[in-house]
Design a protein around this motif. Sequence first.
Motif, mmCIF file in Angstrom:
data_model
loop_
_atom_site.group_PDB
_atom_site.id
_atom_site.type_symbol
_atom_site.label_atom_id
_atom_site.label_comp_id
_atom_site.label_asym_id
_atom_site.label_seq_id
_atom_site.Cartn_x
_atom_site.Cartn_y
_atom_site.Cartn_z
ATOM 1 N N MET A 159 37.758 22.674 30.279
ATOM 2 C CA MET A 159 37.421 23.796 29.829
ATOM 3 C C MET A 159 37.548 24.623 31.160
ATOM 4 N N THR A 160 37.920 23.664 32.194
ATOM 5 C CA THR A 160 38.433 24.604 33.135
ATOM 6 C C THR A 160 39.872 24.691 33.390
ATOM 7 N N ARG A 161 40.631 24.220 32.619
ATOM 8 C CA ARG A 161 42.295 25.262 32.234
ATOM 9 C C ARG A 161 40.958 27.455 31.163
ATOM 10 N N LEU A 162 40.645 26.614 29.976
ATOM 11 C CA LEU A 162 40.256 27.895 30.030
ATOM 12 C C LEU A 162 39.528 29.133 30.970
ATOM 13 N N PHE A 163 39.296 28.465 31.441
ATOM 14 C CA PHE A 163 38.479 29.532 32.558
ATOM 15 C C PHE A 163 39.616 29.628 33.792
ATOM 16 N N ARG A 164 40.219 28.866 34.166
ATOM 17 C CA ARG A 164 40.944 29.208 34.748
ATOM 18 C C ARG A 164 42.071 30.307 34.584
ATOM 19 N N ALA A 165 42.442 30.304 33.582
ATOM 20 C CA ALA A 165 43.478 31.270 32.413
ATOM 21 C C ALA A 165 43.062 32.640 32.280
ATOM 22 N N ARG A 166 41.475 32.141 31.897
ATOM 23 C CA ARG A 166 41.168 33.718 31.724
ATOM 24 C C ARG A 166 40.631 34.519 33.327
ATOM 25 N N ASN A 167 40.238 33.628 33.645
ATOM 26 C CA ASN A 167 40.299 33.915 35.374
ATOM 27 C C ASN A 167 41.429 34.664 35.789
ATOM 28 N N GLN A 168 43.083 33.896 35.956
ATOM 29 C CA GLN A 168 43.805 34.631 35.933
ATOM 30 C C GLN A 168 44.172 35.760 35.581
ATOM 31 N N LEU A 169 43.932 35.270 33.673
ATOM 32 C CA LEU A 169 44.339 37.179 33.942
ATOM 33 C C LEU A 169 43.916 38.415 33.824
ATOM 34 N N ARG A 170 42.862 38.196 34.484
ATOM 35 C CA ARG A 170 41.195 39.022 34.741
ATOM 36 C C ARG A 170 41.685 39.521 36.128
ATOM 37 N N GLU A 171 42.411 38.284 36.971
ATOM 38 C CA GLU A 171 42.610 39.046 38.288
ATOM 39 C C GLU A 171 44.284 40.197 38.315
ATOM 40 N N SER A 172 45.145 39.314 37.408
ATOM 41 C CA SER A 172 46.457 39.869 37.081
ATOM 42 C C SER A 172 45.727 41.638 36.411
ATOM 43 N N LEU A 173 44.951 41.559 35.420
ATOM 44 C CA LEU A 173 44.633 42.866 34.968
ATOM 45 C C LEU A 173 44.002 43.411 35.959
ATOM 46 N N GLU A 174 43.260 43.481 36.676
ATOM 47 C CA GLU A 174 42.499 44.023 37.991
ATOM 48 C C GLU A 174 43.292 44.429 39.622
ATOM 49 N N LYS A 175 44.446 43.898 39.321
ATOM 50 C CA LYS A 175 45.547 44.465 40.320
ATOM 51 C C LYS A 175 46.284 45.215 39.878
ATOM 52 N N ASP A 176 46.644 45.107 38.242
ATOM 53 C CA ASP A 176 47.568 46.376 37.337
ATOM 54 C C ASP A 176 46.697 47.794 37.562
ATOM 55 N N ASP A 177 45.509 47.289 37.198
ATOM 56 C CA ASP A 177 44.508 48.566 37.449
ATOM 57 C C ASP A 177 44.477 49.049 39.232
ATOM 58 N N ALA A 178 44.656 48.283 39.165
ATOM 59 C CA ALA A 178 44.469 48.870 41.614
ATOM 60 C C ALA A 178 45.533 49.635 41.303
ATOM 61 N N LEU A 179 47.227 48.741 41.467
ATOM 62 C CA LEU A 179 47.966 49.519 41.611
ATOM 63 C C LEU A 179 48.463 50.923 40.280
ATOM 64 N N ARG A 180 47.929 51.435 39.553
ATOM 65 C CA ARG A 180 47.464 52.333 38.180
ATOM 66 C C ARG A 180 47.148 53.215 39.105
ATOM 67 N N GLY A 181 45.541 52.854 39.555
ATOM 68 C CA GLY A 181 45.478 53.688 40.669
ATOM 69 C C GLY A 181 45.589 54.251 41.669
ATOM 70 N N ARG A 182 46.233 53.848 42.306
ATOM 71 C CA ARG A 182 46.585 54.478 43.170
ATOM 72 C C ARG A 182 47.999 54.858 43.565
ATOM 73 N N HIS A 183 48.640 54.654 41.925
ATOM 74 C CA HIS A 183 49.909 55.514 41.450
ATOM 75 C C HIS A 183 49.508 57.094 41.394
ATOM 76 N N ASN A 184 47.798 56.844 40.130
ATOM 77 C CA ASN A 184 47.885 57.991 39.649
ATOM 78 C C ASN A 184 47.490 58.733 41.244
ATOM 79 N N GLY A 185 46.332 58.001 42.462
ATOM 80 C CA GLY A 185 45.784 58.890 43.220
ATOM 81 C C GLY A 185 46.920 59.722 44.120
#
Lengths: 185, 234
Positions: A159-185
């Motif tokens: 359960m911990t590994r599943l949690f961390r896996a999704r948490n990592q994915l989410r963080e990476s996605l947010e980072k991507d979004d932030a990057l894209r936002g900066r590019h767009n903005g």
Amino acid sequence: MFKRKKTVDTQVLPYMKSKQRRYEALVHAFHADIYRYAYWLIKDKAVAEDIVQETFLRAWRSLDSLKDNQAAKAWLITILRRENARRFERKQFDTVDIEDVSVFDETMSAEQEVQQRELRRLLASLSEEYREPLILQLVFGLSGEEIAAQLNLNKNTVMTRLFRARNQLRESLEKDDALRGRHNG
Amino acid sequence: MDELEFRRRVYANPDTTDAEVVKAAQQDPGKRAFWNEQKKLDRDLKQAAKVEIPDDLAHKLIWQQSAYEFARHKRRSRWYMALAASLAFTIGLSFTLFTRQPLNLGNEVLAHMVYAEDEQAHSAVPVDLRQVNAKLASFGASFTDMIGDVEVVNYCHLQSVRSLHLILNTQQGKMSVFVVPNRDDISLPDNFADDRYHGQGVHMQRASIMVVGHKNANLLPMLDNVKQRIQFST
């Protein structure tokens, strides 16, 4: 001697036919998921296909030991993991990076395709200890207990590994979004 | 349920039906939004995990299994064939070697006696010396005088050895005299017997003589009789 062989054959033939049918049913039901699991475990199409072939050949040879059809999925996963481990005993293959693999789905919009490619890249970038339980959950829909049994871990660890896996994915996605936002903005 | 625990459970399994998770989501719109977002991400991840399957993978898997089974079967039958072939070879070889041993005609003669017992005279007229000598001529031999009451005189084949078989009526019952040409590849025992007959043989210049009679018959008078009367042309 020939007479004996003949009587054995008449018993063996229906047995072989039913074994054959059972094997074919097993292939049709599980080859896709087993291949995907192998692919995410190994991250190389050709090697994954080889391992899947070896897995099913081994499954054929010991098909009689599979008593319970409900257990077929777990049984195949176990064989595949063993075959994969054997590969490391033999030799370490060079694996192709996941980004080289392009998968086209014509029903997807360009945006969806970009997103899917990104998700695949992120899935592949997870370390194996996080990736494997997550793939078992995503591809086979296994529960925490089933994953724990398969990977020989206790349920809380899974359960911990599943949690961390999704948490990592989410963080990476947010980072991507932030990057894209900066590019767009 | 606090925020961290809620997230932990949703992350561990976005499809959870955990009552506490459900209740917390109902009470808190923020948690509900997070959960829905996770469910969507999970759907996307499931979709992303579905990589394309190689063309005809299922058929390949079935094919490789039949090929494996075929090869295994072939290996097995090849093994059987090899065994059968070597057995046949061994049998053939030993048969050839066995039959190349000098032929022992004793048993052949005894077997022949069983048939000879039933043999009938070709005519009611007794066989005379001229008829016997005509047949003996092919062995380069002749009788100087008749050796007794000859009932039948005929050629017979003892294991492919052409021989002359005479059946005589004697005071001791029927007796047979065989004249067998001398050959390197045949051997004639001096004495031989089974449960009905016994026989004695003597080697002479150009041929061998065997006298066979019933078990208790004394064969020596007949043997001497034949030895004295047979002549070989030079």
